[in-house]
Write a protein that holds these residues in place. Structure first.
Motif, PDB file in Angstrom:
ATOM      1  N   TYR A  21       0.889   8.816  12.115  1.00 52.11           N
ATOM      2  CA  TYR A  21       1.000   7.470  11.571  1.00 52.11           C
ATOM      3  C   TYR A  21       0.546   6.483  12.634  1.00 52.11           C
ATOM      4  CZ  TYR A  21       3.863   9.458   7.841  1.00 52.11           C
ATOM      5  OH  TYR A  21       4.311  10.194   6.774  1.00 52.11           O
ATOM      6  N   ALA A  48       5.276   6.490   4.499  1.00 51.33           N
ATOM      7  CA  ALA A  48       5.009   5.715   5.710  1.00 51.33           C
ATOM      8  C   ALA A  48       6.130   4.704   5.910  1.00 51.33           C
ATOM      9  CB  ALA A  48       3.668   4.993   5.588  1.00 51.33           C
ATOM     10  N   TRP A 107       3.895   0.966   9.309  1.00 48.04           N
ATOM     11  CA  TRP A 107       3.099   2.125   9.696  1.00 48.04           C
ATOM     12  C   TRP A 107       2.267   2.582   8.505  1.00 48.04           C
ATOM     13  CZ3 TRP A 107       3.453   4.301  14.638  1.00 48.04           C
ATOM     14  CH2 TRP A 107       4.499   3.825  15.433  1.00 48.04           C
ATOM     15  N   ASP A 128       3.050  14.423   9.974  1.00 44.66           N
ATOM     16  CA  ASP A 128       1.767  13.713   9.903  1.00 44.66           C
ATOM     17  C   ASP A 128       1.683  12.641  10.975  1.00 44.66           C
ATOM     18  OD1 ASP A 128       0.647  14.971   7.523  1.00 44.66           O
ATOM     19  OD2 ASP A 128       2.266  13.974   6.443  1.00 44.66           O
ATOM     20  N   LYS A 155      -0.181   6.174   7.271  1.00 44.30           N
ATOM     21  CA  LYS A 155      -0.668   7.502   7.637  1.00 44.30           C
ATOM     22  C   LYS A 155      -2.106   7.370   8.121  1.00 44.30           C
ATOM     23  CE  LYS A 155       1.873  10.882   4.958  1.00 44.30           C
ATOM     24  NZ  LYS A 155       1.794  11.941   3.944  1.00 44.30           N
ATOM     25  N   CYS A 156      -2.470   8.170   9.090  1.00 43.61           N
ATOM     26  CA  CYS A 156      -3.839   8.181   9.608  1.00 43.61           C
ATOM     27  C   CYS A 156      -4.679   9.075   8.715  1.00 43.61           C
ATOM     28  CB  CYS A 156      -3.852   8.678  11.049  1.00 43.61           C
ATOM     29  SG  CYS A 156      -3.076   7.564  12.208  1.00 43.61           S
TER      30      CYS A 156
END
Length: 113
Positions: free
Chosen positions: A102, A49, A53, A100, A55-56
């Motif tokens: 973010y 990340a 930020w 991914d 990661k979701c």
């Protein structure tokens, strides 16, 4: 055979747009801001990340340490709303392999205009 014709039509359409001088997205729209909006979600092809930020991945965060982000997300994605809240869990939702989602945990607070 149908799939091949569809691809050919899409390529020809794109070529026509390029030759005529138009674009699907104007250059002004495609430019990233100097600083993201707090809570903005984007995709990155990183294994880490970037600063500011996360990661979701549905992480549970402290409201006390992330009050501005909590004011935007609330408990829509989890948490108890007293001490904790959660980020969206978008694992496996990416349309592109090895990319991914973010979420910006730092940035400009979005305004209503």
């Amino acid at each position: 055979m149908k799939n091949h014709l569809w691809k050919k039509a899409a390529v020809l359409s794109l070529l026509a747009v390029i030759l005529v001088g138009g674009t699907a997205i104007s250059p002004k729209q495609a430019q990233a801001a100097d600083m993201p909006y707090l809570g903005e979600i984007t995709m990155y092809p990183y294994t880490f990340a970037p600063r500011g930020w996360l990661k979701c991945e549905g992480q549970i965060l402290s409201i006390q340490q992330n009050t501005a982000l909590f004011s935007l997300l609330g408990t829509n994605f989890g948490g108890n709303g007293v001490n904790t809240f959660a980020l969206p869990d978008l694992r496996g939702a990416s349309p592109v392999p090895n990319v991914d989602y973010y979420i910006a945990t730092q940035g400009m607070f979005p305004t209503r205009e």
